[in-house]
Motif scaffolding. Structure first.
Motif, PDB file in Angstrom:
ATOM      1  N   SER A  49       0.824  -1.202   0.000  1.00 25.42           N
ATOM      2  CA  SER A  49       0.000   0.000   0.000  1.00 25.42           C
ATOM      3  C   SER A  49       0.864   1.260   0.000  1.00 25.42           C
ATOM      4  CB  SER A  49      -0.919  -0.016   1.221  1.00 25.42           C
ATOM      5  OG  SER A  49      -1.764   1.088   1.231  1.00 25.42           O
ATOM      6  N   ILE A  50       1.933   1.244   0.764  1.00 28.57           N
ATOM      7  CA  ILE A  50       2.853   2.389   0.799  1.00 28.57           C
ATOM      8  C   ILE A  50       3.495   2.574  -0.563  1.00 28.57           C
ATOM      9  CG2 ILE A  50       5.037   3.233   1.763  1.00 28.57           C
ATOM     10  CD1 ILE A  50       4.116   1.890   4.434  1.00 28.57           C
ATOM     11  N   ARG A  51       3.943   1.484  -1.177  1.00 29.61           N
ATOM     12  CA  ARG A  51       4.560   1.562  -2.499  1.00 29.61           C
ATOM     13  C   ARG A  51       3.607   2.112  -3.553  1.00 29.61           C
ATOM     14  NH1 ARG A  51       6.258  -3.529  -1.475  1.00 29.61           N
ATOM     15  NH2 ARG A  51       8.298  -3.480  -0.538  1.00 29.61           N
ATOM     16  N   SER A  52       2.354   1.695  -3.493  1.00 29.54           N
ATOM     17  CA  SER A  52       1.406   2.079  -4.538  1.00 29.54           C
ATOM     18  C   SER A  52       0.927   3.522  -4.400  1.00 29.54           C
ATOM     19  CB  SER A  52       0.215   1.128  -4.571  1.00 29.54           C
ATOM     20  OG  SER A  52      -0.567   1.276  -3.408  1.00 29.54           O
ATOM     21  N   ASN A  53       0.949   4.065  -3.187  1.00 30.63           N
ATOM     22  CA  ASN A  53       0.513   5.444  -3.019  1.00 30.63           C
ATOM     23  C   ASN A  53       1.145   6.060  -1.778  1.00 30.63           C
ATOM     24  OD1 ASN A  53      -0.711   7.889  -3.121  1.00 30.63           O
ATOM     25  ND2 ASN A  53      -2.775   7.110  -3.324  1.00 30.63           N
ATOM     26  N   MET A  54       2.409   6.432  -1.900  1.00 29.65           N
ATOM     27  CA  MET A  54       3.142   7.005  -0.775  1.00 29.65           C
ATOM     28  C   MET A  54       2.501   8.296  -0.287  1.00 29.65           C
ATOM     29  SD  MET A  54       5.452   6.858   1.428  1.00 29.65           S
ATOM     30  CE  MET A  54       6.008   8.104   2.576  1.00 29.65           C
ATOM     31  N   GLU A  55       1.825   9.019  -1.162  1.00 31.97           N
ATOM     32  CA  GLU A  55       1.213  10.287  -0.759  1.00 31.97           C
ATOM     33  C   GLU A  55       0.212  10.101   0.389  1.00 31.97           C
ATOM     34  OE1 GLU A  55       2.255  13.331  -1.561  1.00 31.97           O
ATOM     35  OE2 GLU A  55       3.793  12.200  -2.628  1.00 31.97           O
ATOM     36  N   ASN A  56      -0.435   8.956   0.467  1.00 28.50           N
ATOM     37  CA  ASN A  56      -1.368   8.697   1.568  1.00 28.50           C
ATOM     38  C   ASN A  56      -0.666   8.578   2.916  1.00 28.50           C
ATOM     39  OD1 ASN A  56      -3.520   8.682  -0.188  1.00 28.50           O
ATOM     40  ND2 ASN A  56      -3.654   6.463  -0.306  1.00 28.50           N
ATOM     41  N   PHE A  57       0.641   8.360   2.897  1.00 29.64           N
ATOM     42  CA  PHE A  57       1.406   8.143   4.123  1.00 29.64           C
ATOM     43  C   PHE A  57       2.399   9.269   4.398  1.00 29.64           C
ATOM     44  CE2 PHE A  57       0.003   4.112   2.471  1.00 29.64           C
ATOM     45  CZ  PHE A  57      -0.479   3.463   3.594  1.00 29.64           C
ATOM     46  N   ARG A  58       2.475  10.240   3.519  1.00 33.47           N
ATOM     47  CA  ARG A  58       3.510  11.284   3.596  1.00 33.47           C
ATOM     48  C   ARG A  58       3.528  12.002   4.950  1.00 33.47           C
ATOM     49  NH1 ARG A  58       7.591  11.055   0.482  1.00 33.47           N
ATOM     50  NH2 ARG A  58       6.322  10.900  -1.369  1.00 33.47           N
ATOM     51  N   GLU A  59       2.371  12.267   5.538  1.00 38.03           N
ATOM     52  CA  GLU A  59       2.358  13.009   6.808  1.00 38.03           C
ATOM     53  C   GLU A  59       2.913  12.190   7.971  1.00 38.03           C
ATOM     54  OE1 GLU A  59      -2.168  12.482   8.438  1.00 38.03           O
ATOM     55  OE2 GLU A  59      -1.814  13.954   6.872  1.00 38.03           O
ATOM     56  N   ARG A  60       3.028  10.873   7.795  1.00 40.54           N
ATOM     57  CA  ARG A  60       3.598  10.011   8.844  1.00 40.54           C
ATOM     58  C   ARG A  60       5.018   9.571   8.516  1.00 40.54           C
ATOM     59  NH1 ARG A  60       0.248   5.128   9.907  1.00 40.54           N
ATOM     60  NH2 ARG A  60      -0.704   5.284   7.866  1.00 40.54           N
ATOM     61  N   GLU A  61       5.583  10.127   7.460  1.00 41.69           N
ATOM     62  CA  GLU A  61       6.940   9.744   7.054  1.00 41.69           C
ATOM     63  C   GLU A  61       7.950  10.208   8.098  1.00 41.69           C
ATOM     64  OE1 GLU A  61       9.990  10.190   3.273  1.00 41.69           O
ATOM     65  OE2 GLU A  61       8.125  11.340   3.294  1.00 41.69           O
ATOM     66  N   VAL A  62       8.918   9.348   8.380  1.00 41.57           N
ATOM     67  CA  VAL A  62      10.008   9.644   9.314  1.00 41.57           C
ATOM     68  C   VAL A  62      11.255   9.878   8.478  1.00 41.57           C
ATOM     69  CG1 VAL A  62      11.421   8.734  11.196  1.00 41.57           C
ATOM     70  CG2 VAL A  62       8.975   8.199  11.100  1.00 41.57           C
ATOM     71  N   ARG A  63      11.899  11.021   8.685  1.00 39.44           N
ATOM     72  CA  ARG A  63      13.117  11.330   7.929  1.00 39.44           C
ATOM     73  C   ARG A  63      14.260  11.577   8.889  1.00 39.44           C
ATOM     74  NH1 ARG A  63      11.483  15.159   2.907  1.00 39.44           N
ATOM     75  NH2 ARG A  63       9.962  13.770   1.991  1.00 39.44           N
ATOM     76  N   PRO A  64      15.421  11.078   8.600  1.00 36.23           N
ATOM     77  CA  PRO A  64      15.773  10.159   7.519  1.00 36.23           C
ATOM     78  C   PRO A  64      15.191   8.774   7.799  1.00 36.23           C
ATOM     79  CG  PRO A  64      17.643  10.405   8.988  1.00 36.23           C
ATOM     80  CD  PRO A  64      16.557  11.339   9.478  1.00 36.23           C
ATOM     81  N   PRO A  65      15.179   7.906   6.779  1.00 28.85           N
ATOM     82  CA  PRO A  65      14.670   6.541   6.993  1.00 28.85           C
ATOM     83  C   PRO A  65      15.424   5.841   8.117  1.00 28.85           C
ATOM     84  CG  PRO A  65      14.999   6.979   4.659  1.00 28.85           C
ATOM     85  CD  PRO A  65      15.611   8.131   5.412  1.00 28.85           C
ATOM     86  N   VAL A  66      14.725   4.977   8.816  1.00 31.15           N
ATOM     87  CA  VAL A  66      15.276   4.267   9.979  1.00 31.15           C
ATOM     88  C   VAL A  66      15.369   2.787   9.652  1.00 31.15           C
ATOM     89  CG1 VAL A  66      14.919   3.731  12.419  1.00 31.15           C
ATOM     90  CG2 VAL A  66      14.175   5.939  11.515  1.00 31.15           C
TER      91      VAL A  66
END
Length: 79
Positions: free
Chosen positions: A59-76
């Motif tokens: 689901s994340i791969r197919s539409n990352m925009e739906n998860f963007r507000e919960r993205e953690v940067r940098p990746p862990v």
């Protein structure tokens, strides 16, 4: 950090101090990785359903925009 589920070259879902995280490799011309913080219900599902992590990664791969507000940067990545 406690790994809950993983699939090599796809994703790793883990828990760090009661916070659920999933790091997913995104395919394409350039491989990128992205980490998303799980909601409490997603973490609960991941603990009880072995298939959930793979479905969430897809689901994340197919539409990352739906998860963007919960993205953690940098990746862990778990250590």
């Amino acid at each position: 950090m406690k790994v809950i589920a993983e699939e090599q070259w796809s994703y790793v879902l883990f828990e760090d101090r009661e916070v659920g995280l999933i790091t997913v490799l995104l395919g394409g011309v350039v491989n990128l990785d992205v980490t998303v913080q799980l909601t409490p219900s997603e973490l609960s599902m991941a603990r009880s359903d072995a298939k959930f992590a793979g479905e969430l990664a897809a689901s994340i791969r197919s539409n990352m925009e739906n998860f963007r507000e919960r993205e953690v940067r940098p990746p862990v990545w778990p250590k």
